[in-house]
Design an enzyme around this catalytic site. Structure first.
Site, PDB file in Angstrom:
ATOM      1  N   PRO A 193      94.328   7.145  63.229  1.00  0.00           N
ATOM      2  CA  PRO A 193      93.963   8.184  64.200  1.00  0.00           C
ATOM      3  C   PRO A 193      94.653   9.507  63.888  1.00  0.00           C
ATOM      4  O   PRO A 193      95.797   9.528  63.429  1.00  0.00           O
ATOM      5  CB  PRO A 193      94.460   7.606  65.531  1.00  0.00           C
ATOM      6  CG  PRO A 193      94.525   6.139  65.313  1.00  0.00           C
ATOM      7  CD  PRO A 193      94.889   5.949  63.876  1.00  0.00           C
ATOM      8  N   CYS A 194      93.934  10.597  64.163  1.00  0.00           N
ATOM      9  CA  CYS A 194      94.452  11.922  63.790  1.00  0.00           C
ATOM     10  C   CYS A 194      94.919  12.736  64.990  1.00  0.00           C
ATOM     11  O   CYS A 194      95.421  13.844  64.826  1.00  0.00           O
ATOM     12  CB  CYS A 194      93.369  12.710  63.044  1.00  0.00           C
ATOM     13  SG  CYS A 194      91.929  13.119  64.085  1.00  0.00           S
ATOM     14  N   GLN A 195      94.787  12.200  66.216  1.00  0.00           N
ATOM     15  CA  GLN A 195      95.017  13.016  67.403  1.00  0.00           C
ATOM     16  C   GLN A 195      96.419  13.605  67.476  1.00  0.00           C
ATOM     17  O   GLN A 195      96.619  14.680  68.041  1.00  0.00           O
ATOM     18  CB  GLN A 195      94.739  12.200  68.677  1.00  0.00           C
ATOM     19  CG  GLN A 195      93.276  11.841  68.890  1.00  0.00           C
ATOM     20  CD  GLN A 195      92.914  10.505  68.259  1.00  0.00           C
ATOM     21  OE1 GLN A 195      93.551  10.068  67.300  1.00  0.00           O
ATOM     22  NE2 GLN A 195      91.904   9.850  68.797  1.00  0.00           N
ATOM     23  N   MET A 227      98.161  14.825  65.108  1.00  0.00           N
ATOM     24  CA  MET A 227      98.411  15.912  64.146  1.00  0.00           C
ATOM     25  C   MET A 227      97.280  16.925  64.048  1.00  0.00           C
ATOM     26  O   MET A 227      97.441  17.985  63.456  1.00  0.00           O
ATOM     27  CB  MET A 227      98.692  15.314  62.765  1.00  0.00           C
ATOM     28  CG  MET A 227      97.600  14.432  62.223  1.00  0.00           C
ATOM     29  SD  MET A 227      98.069  13.562  60.688  1.00  0.00           S
ATOM     30  CE  MET A 227      98.870  12.104  61.354  1.00  0.00           C
ATOM     31  N   SER A 228      96.138  16.619  64.635  1.00  0.00           N
ATOM     32  CA  SER A 228      94.972  17.487  64.525  1.00  0.00           C
ATOM     33  C   SER A 228      95.168  18.791  65.288  1.00  0.00           C
ATOM     34  O   SER A 228      95.843  18.839  66.323  1.00  0.00           O
ATOM     35  CB  SER A 228      93.732  16.758  65.068  1.00  0.00           C
ATOM     36  OG  SER A 228      92.629  17.631  65.146  1.00  0.00           O
TER      37      SER A 228
END
Length: 210
Positions: free
Chosen positions: A82-84, A86-87
């Site tokens: 999941p990228c949440q 660091m996005s």
């Protein structure tokens, strides 16, 4: 003759990343997804895959993934955490526990030692720090510190889907690993498109929805 690869998909969601893999002789044998509804969806779309539903940070789930992958002689891993955390679209919380899921993927890689590994995330992954052994390390540096004994890393780490004929300006961090006992090194292919394809060019021939 093209060699058929058996794959493991970590953080698989509903399997969007796997849609066209069959066309290039990659078969996902094992997949892991934490949410039950997504895991069920994945199983419906890929009935031949063995979907392990559960949290990879839990020892029982982690061990199940490793055990089943070894039994299937997995030689290819897709890791798309999941990228949440660091996005740019998220809170960019450096302490977001999702940023640390890459460490569990690394442990799976070390135990299975597949021939190839595909690690994908938002470009901010390359500038995100995680704490390991009381040291703050950039994720790419942590990857190399953990895996460079057994793997060669691709030369390029940023890929734009638009350069390969996709009608979307979608930039991603793509890190490709090749086990270093192999005689070749896996790198992204050269750009296929000198001209960016528009959405109209891609689907403009379709009738309007109304």
């Amino acid at each position: 003759k093209i060699m058929r690869l058996s794959g493991l998909s970590l953080f698989s969601n509903v399997g969007i990343a796997e849609i066209l893999l069959e066309a290039i002789d990659v078969e996902i044998k094992i997949a892991n997804e934490i949410l039950e509804d997504r895991a069920k969806f994945y199983q419906e779309v890929y009935p031949n895959a063995d979907v392990v539903c559960g949290d990879i940070t839990k020892k029982t789930i982690f061990n199940e993934i490793v055990k089943k992958s070894r039994l299937e002689n997995i030689d290819f891993i897709i890791s798309t955490p999941p990228c949440q955390g660091m996005s740019n679209a998220g809170k960019k919380d450096k302490n977001d526990p999702r940023n640390y899921l890459i460490t569990y993927a690394i442990e799976v890689i070390k135990k299975i030692k597949p021939k190839y590994v595909f690690i994908e995330n938002v470009p901010q992954q390359l500038k995100t720090y995680i704490k390991f052994n009381n040291k703050n390390l950039l994720i790419p540096d942590f990857l190399k510190q953990s895996l460079n004994e057994h793997y060669n890393f691709s030369d390029k780490e940023i890929i734009n889907a638009a350069d390969y004929g996709v009608p979307q300006n979608r930039v991603r961090s793509i890190i490709l690993l090749t086990r270093n006992d192999l005689k070749h090194k896996w790198n992204p292919p050269p750009k296929k498109c000198n001209k960016i394809m528009t959405l109209k060019e891609a689907i403009g021939y379709l009738p309007p929805l109304d």
